[in-house]
Design a protein around this motif. Structure first.
Motif, PDB file in Angstrom:
ATOM      1  N   GLY A 100      35.571   3.117  -2.099  1.00 59.32           N
ATOM      2  CA  GLY A 100      34.556   2.543  -1.739  1.00 59.32           C
ATOM      3  C   GLY A 100      34.164   2.757  -0.657  1.00 59.32           C
ATOM      4  N   SER A 101      32.606   3.032  -0.324  1.00 59.66           N
ATOM      5  CA  SER A 101      31.812   3.376   0.808  1.00 59.66           C
ATOM      6  C   SER A 101      30.953   2.201   1.421  1.00 59.66           C
ATOM      7  N   MET A 102      31.299   1.752   2.496  1.00 62.48           N
ATOM      8  CA  MET A 102      30.513   0.766   3.192  1.00 62.48           C
ATOM      9  C   MET A 102      29.455   1.248   4.198  1.00 62.48           C
ATOM     10  N   ASP A 103      28.402   0.637   4.317  1.00 61.34           N
ATOM     11  CA  ASP A 103      27.568   0.686   5.638  1.00 61.34           C
ATOM     12  C   ASP A 103      26.497  -0.468   5.557  1.00 61.34           C
ATOM     13  N   THR A 104      26.038  -0.508   6.998  1.00 60.34           N
ATOM     14  CA  THR A 104      25.165  -1.724   7.269  1.00 60.34           C
ATOM     15  C   THR A 104      23.599  -1.172   7.404  1.00 60.34           C
ATOM     16  N   PHE A 105      22.906  -2.145   6.662  1.00 59.85           N
ATOM     17  CA  PHE A 105      21.753  -1.832   6.410  1.00 59.85           C
ATOM     18  C   PHE A 105      20.606  -3.161   7.162  1.00 59.85           C
ATOM     19  N   THR A 106      19.423  -2.762   7.434  1.00 63.71           N
ATOM     20  CA  THR A 106      18.653  -3.811   7.939  1.00 63.71           C
ATOM     21  C   THR A 106      17.572  -4.163   6.679  1.00 63.71           C
ATOM     22  N   VAL A 107      17.393  -5.557   6.474  1.00 59.97           N
ATOM     23  CA  VAL A 107      16.405  -5.983   5.340  1.00 59.97           C
ATOM     24  C   VAL A 107      15.150  -5.888   6.166  1.00 59.97           C
ATOM     25  N   VAL A 108      14.288  -4.997   5.262  1.00 58.38           N
ATOM     26  CA  VAL A 108      12.972  -4.818   5.748  1.00 58.38           C
ATOM     27  C   VAL A 108      11.857  -5.305   4.868  1.00 58.38           C
ATOM     28  N   ASP A 109      12.131  -5.807   3.682  1.00 54.30           N
ATOM     29  CA  ASP A 109      11.273  -6.540   2.854  1.00 54.30           C
ATOM     30  C   ASP A 109      11.864  -7.110   1.636  1.00 54.30           C
ATOM     31  N   PHE A 110      11.208  -7.974   0.948  1.00 52.27           N
ATOM     32  CA  PHE A 110      11.667  -8.705  -0.297  1.00 52.27           C
ATOM     33  C   PHE A 110      10.740  -8.255  -1.522  1.00 52.27           C
ATOM     34  N   TYR A 111      11.634  -8.268  -2.629  1.00 55.00           N
ATOM     35  CA  TYR A 111      11.038  -7.884  -3.752  1.00 55.00           C
ATOM     36  C   TYR A 111      10.973  -9.251  -4.693  1.00 55.00           C
ATOM     37  N   GLU A 112       9.876  -9.414  -5.262  1.00 55.92           N
ATOM     38  CA  GLU A 112       9.720 -10.627  -5.895  1.00 55.92           C
ATOM     39  C   GLU A 112       9.076 -10.347  -7.281  1.00 55.92           C
ATOM     40  N   GLN A 153       0.939  -1.298  -0.012  1.00 58.07           N
ATOM     41  CA  GLN A 153       0.024   0.023   0.005  1.00 58.07           C
ATOM     42  C   GLN A 153       0.874   1.139   0.202  1.00 58.07           C
ATOM     43  N   GLU A 154       1.896   1.177   0.902  1.00 60.21           N
ATOM     44  CA  GLU A 154       3.086   2.378   0.780  1.00 60.21           C
ATOM     45  C   GLU A 154       4.255   1.780   1.421  1.00 60.21           C
ATOM     46  N   LEU A 155       5.270   1.893   0.463  1.00 59.03           N
ATOM     47  CA  LEU A 155       6.548   1.580   1.067  1.00 59.03           C
ATOM     48  C   LEU A 155       7.140   2.302   1.912  1.00 59.03           C
ATOM     49  N   SER A 156       7.748   1.726   3.088  1.00 61.19           N
ATOM     50  CA  SER A 156       8.247   2.280   4.439  1.00 61.19           C
ATOM     51  C   SER A 156       9.577   1.451   4.348  1.00 61.19           C
ATOM     52  N   PHE A 157      10.494   2.170   4.496  1.00 58.07           N
ATOM     53  CA  PHE A 157      11.907   1.616   4.974  1.00 58.07           C
ATOM     54  C   PHE A 157      12.028   1.241   6.544  1.00 58.07           C
ATOM     55  N   ASP A 158      10.944   1.160   7.034  1.00 55.59           N
ATOM     56  CA  ASP A 158      10.971   0.825   8.473  1.00 55.59           C
ATOM     57  C   ASP A 158      10.476  -0.494   8.833  1.00 55.59           C
ATOM     58  N   GLN A 203      17.008  -0.332  14.422  1.00 55.88           N
ATOM     59  CA  GLN A 203      17.669  -0.917  13.242  1.00 55.88           C
ATOM     60  C   GLN A 203      18.374   0.199  12.547  1.00 55.88           C
ATOM     61  N   HIS A 204      19.095  -0.215  11.437  1.00 57.09           N
ATOM     62  CA  HIS A 204      19.956   0.480  10.629  1.00 57.09           C
ATOM     63  C   HIS A 204      18.994   0.991   9.351  1.00 57.09           C
ATOM     64  N   THR A 205      19.434   1.430   8.469  1.00 56.70           N
ATOM     65  CA  THR A 205      18.767   2.123   7.393  1.00 56.70           C
ATOM     66  C   THR A 205      18.106   0.946   6.830  1.00 56.70           C
ATOM     67  N   GLY A 206      17.035   1.097   6.153  1.00 53.95           N
ATOM     68  CA  GLY A 206      16.230  -0.125   5.858  1.00 53.95           C
ATOM     69  C   GLY A 206      16.665  -0.500   4.263  1.00 53.95           C
ATOM     70  N   ALA A 207      16.412  -1.753   3.614  1.00 57.31           N
ATOM     71  CA  ALA A 207      16.663  -1.924   2.609  1.00 57.31           C
ATOM     72  C   ALA A 207      15.776  -3.106   1.943  1.00 57.31           C
ATOM     73  N   VAL A 208      15.338  -3.127   0.580  1.00 55.54           N
ATOM     74  CA  VAL A 208      14.366  -4.097   0.286  1.00 55.54           C
ATOM     75  C   VAL A 208      15.310  -4.978  -0.740  1.00 55.54           C
ATOM     76  N   LEU A 209      15.392  -6.281  -0.462  1.00 51.93           N
ATOM     77  CA  LEU A 209      16.195  -7.027  -1.317  1.00 51.93           C
ATOM     78  C   LEU A 209      15.415  -7.866  -2.422  1.00 51.93           C
ATOM     79  N   GLY A 210      15.883  -8.330  -3.449  1.00 52.37           N
ATOM     80  CA  GLY A 210      15.284  -8.952  -4.403  1.00 52.37           C
ATOM     81  C   GLY A 210      15.546 -10.287  -3.882  1.00 52.37           C
ATOM     82  N   ILE A 211      14.186 -11.093  -3.800  1.00 47.54           N
ATOM     83  CA  ILE A 211      13.983 -12.355  -3.071  1.00 47.54           C
ATOM     84  C   ILE A 211      15.003 -13.476  -3.531  1.00 47.54           C
TER      85      ILE A 211
END
Length: 560
Positions: free
Chosen positions: A320-332, A137-142, A277-285
């Motif tokens: 190179g710039s590196m940081d930690t992210f928290t997985v918040v959802d999957f994209y399929e 309904q509404e994408l959130s990175f939380d 949590q760290h900054t949210g990220a949506v990963l390909g499933i």
């Protein structure tokens, strides 16, 4: 009138014509089924591609991007006019994803996409491929507390079950943090050999020396700074030489330098994974799941786990710039090309990591602008106008079809070649009609002579065989069309039946990325298949018809 009567009689009594009808029927049915399935796959593929890419993609030719996206969007709206329905800035850059699995580091190459959560929904429908209903309904990175799909929501009935997703979210994150804390406690070094052991967290025994009392004793016994061996003054014992002096009234006053050092000595806030949590990220499933030898689906990661992302900066030379992210959802999206490569993160975070946030220049930068057009707008025309307004050396302006041109062209070429090969089936049926009609002409030579002697013209005799061929084509293509359409409507039920008979799944969703066989019946395609079959049947009957028309009545009557 006699022509049609003879054609109908031959069709009913000459069983040899049944072979021609069956061959035409199978050819037409096969072509309708194959074209419907290919059209269904093509439609699904284009819809999924279009849901990711907007109508027009305006992007920089450099990974460094272009500055001031707001100015560019204003110019695009001025040039596009009312054809522009929405825009959003994005950053698309290659990167590396890494995470821990059983103590081993898994590293994968990804395409990192920075999106603006407020405007991205205006140009793309990719949120429908997320696994949490609220994010669709509404994408959130939380990170969500719970409620992730435990079945593939795109699969319908009989969709793939994902029981591991029941614990996804904060429940999984808190559980992982607890496990990590227990592991860290178990790895604490044992107490000194000469010191009595005591339980962790318990107070020391009254006669047990502590680090602080040992240090105080040593300071008291130490000689003074001037080298004299005077005893320690009890009033000043344990006093910090760097501590501020007391005022006459007993109050202490901190100087400016003392205040700065006091602030530095304040303990830093410790990140608590159980509540933060760290900054949210949506990963390909496909980056997080795998398939076992038994065909079941498992997950290396779940929403709530942390991953590390490495991207090149926009500087010269890039670093190179590196940081930690928290997985918040999957994209399929069911397209392996995207599900195994895409990682979505907030645009502002990616700008900061790459040095594109305008901290030094005062103007933020992006690498692309996604543009959605109003319904009915001519995308190619708007694209040409934008290409003329912006220098081609710096910017690339393409429609979504242009960006996926090689893939779409390959599918179209495959469909065309497949149609040519399948049309040969009907051509073979045409040669069968040709041979059968020659046999009929030889067999009916005396009958043809009688008809000619009774006044039938050569054109009339030729019309009999041409009408006969047309009638075979009509019946064969008509039955083939009905059979093909019936097969297309029930193709998934037929696939399930074949799976039960053979013991193997005919259409495996894990391979084809579709839960069911997609089909699309195009009336125009069906029409030209039927018309082509009828034309082949008529053309195949021309030579036998001409031979029958040229027969001399006397020679035909003398034929034995």
């Amino acid at each position: 009138m006699y022509k049609f009567l003879l054609c109908w009689r031959y069709l009913r009594t000459r069983y040899i014509a049944l072979a021609s009808i069956i061959s035409v029927t199978l050819g037409v049915a096969t072509m309708i089924v194959v074209n419907s399935v290919m059209a269904g796959f093509n439609r699904e593929m284009q819809e999924r591609i279009h849901n990711i890419l907007s109508d027009i993609v305006f992007e920089s030719r450099s990974l460094g991007g272009f500055p001031d996206p707001q100015y560019h969007m204003e110019e695009i709206r001025r040039i596009g006019g009312d054809d522009i329905a929405g825009m959003t800035p994005t950053i698309i850059v290659p990167g590396m994803l890494s995470f821990q699995v059983r103590g081993e580091t898994v590293t994968r190459q990804v395409n990192l996409i920075g999106i603006d959560g407020k405007t991205h929904a205006n140009v793309s429908d990719c949120s429908q491929f997320l696994q949490h209903p609220a994010n669709r309904q509404e994408l959130s990175f939380d990170l969500r507390e719970e409620g992730y799909d435990t079945q593939d929501h795109q699969g319908g009935k009989g969709a793939v079950s994902r029981p591991q997703m029941e614990i996804a979210g904060w429940k999984h994150r808190r559980w992982q943090a607890l496990r990590r804390k227990e592991y860290d406690q178990s790895m604490v070094a044992p107490p000194e050999m000469n010191q009595p052991a005591r339980a962790a967290g318990s107070a020391p025994a009254p006669d047990e020396p502590t680090d602080r009392t040992v240090a105080a004793t040593a300071d008291a016994a130490a000689p003074a700074n001037d080298g004299s061996a005077t005893a320690a003054d009890p009033s000043t014992a344990g006093a910090d030489p760097a501590a501020p002096a007391a005022e006459p009234n007993g109050e202490f006053k901190l100087s400016d330098d003392d205040d700065i050092f006091a602030k530095r000595r304040e303990p830093e806030k410790v990140f608590d994974p159980e509540t933060e949590q760290h900054t949210g990220a949506v990963l390909g499933i496909a980056l997080a799941n795998y398939r076992t030898s038994a065909g079941k689906e498992g997950f290396l990661l779940l929403p709530g786990d942390d991953v590390t992302l490495l991207v090149p900066t926009a500087g010269n030379p890039p670093k190179g710039s590196m940081d930690t992210f928290t997985v918040v959802d999957f994209y399929e999206s069911k397209m392996s090309e995207y599900d195994s490569a895409f990682v979505f993160v907030p645009l502002e975070k990616l700008q900061k990591m790459r040095g594109m946030d305008g901290k030094t220049t005062g103007v933020a930068s992006v690498t692309a602008i996604q543009i959605r057009l109003r319904p009915g707008a001519n995308g190619d025309e708007v694209c040409h106008r934008l290409q003329a307004a912006f220098p081609s050396e710096l910017y690339s302006v393409q429609t979504w079809r242009d960006k996926q041109g090689p893939l779409l062209a390959a599918v179209q070429m495959e469909t065309a070649i497949l149609n040519v090969l399948l049309f040969m089936i009907i051509a073979v049926a045409g040669f069968g009609i040709l041979a059968i009609f020659f046999m009929i002409v030889v067999e009916k030579t005396r009958d043809i002579g009688i008809l000619k002697s009774l006044g039938a013209s050569g054109t009339g005799i030729m019309g009999i065989f041409l009408a006969y061929g047309l009638l075979l084509g009509i019946v064969g293509s008509g039955v083939g069309m009905a059979l093909g359409l019936l097969f297309v409507v029930n193709i998934n039920q037929i696939a399930e039946l074949l799976g039960v008979i053979t013991g193997r799944e005919v259409f495996d969703p894990a391979i084809y990325y579709f839960q069911q066989i997609p089909t699309l019946v195009d009336p125009l395609t069906v029409s030209w298949i039927v018309a082509g079959a009828m034309l082949i049947a008529v053309v195949a009957s021309i030579l036998p018809a001409r031979r029958a028309a040229r027969l001399h009545p006397v020679e035909a009557l003398r034929y034995e």
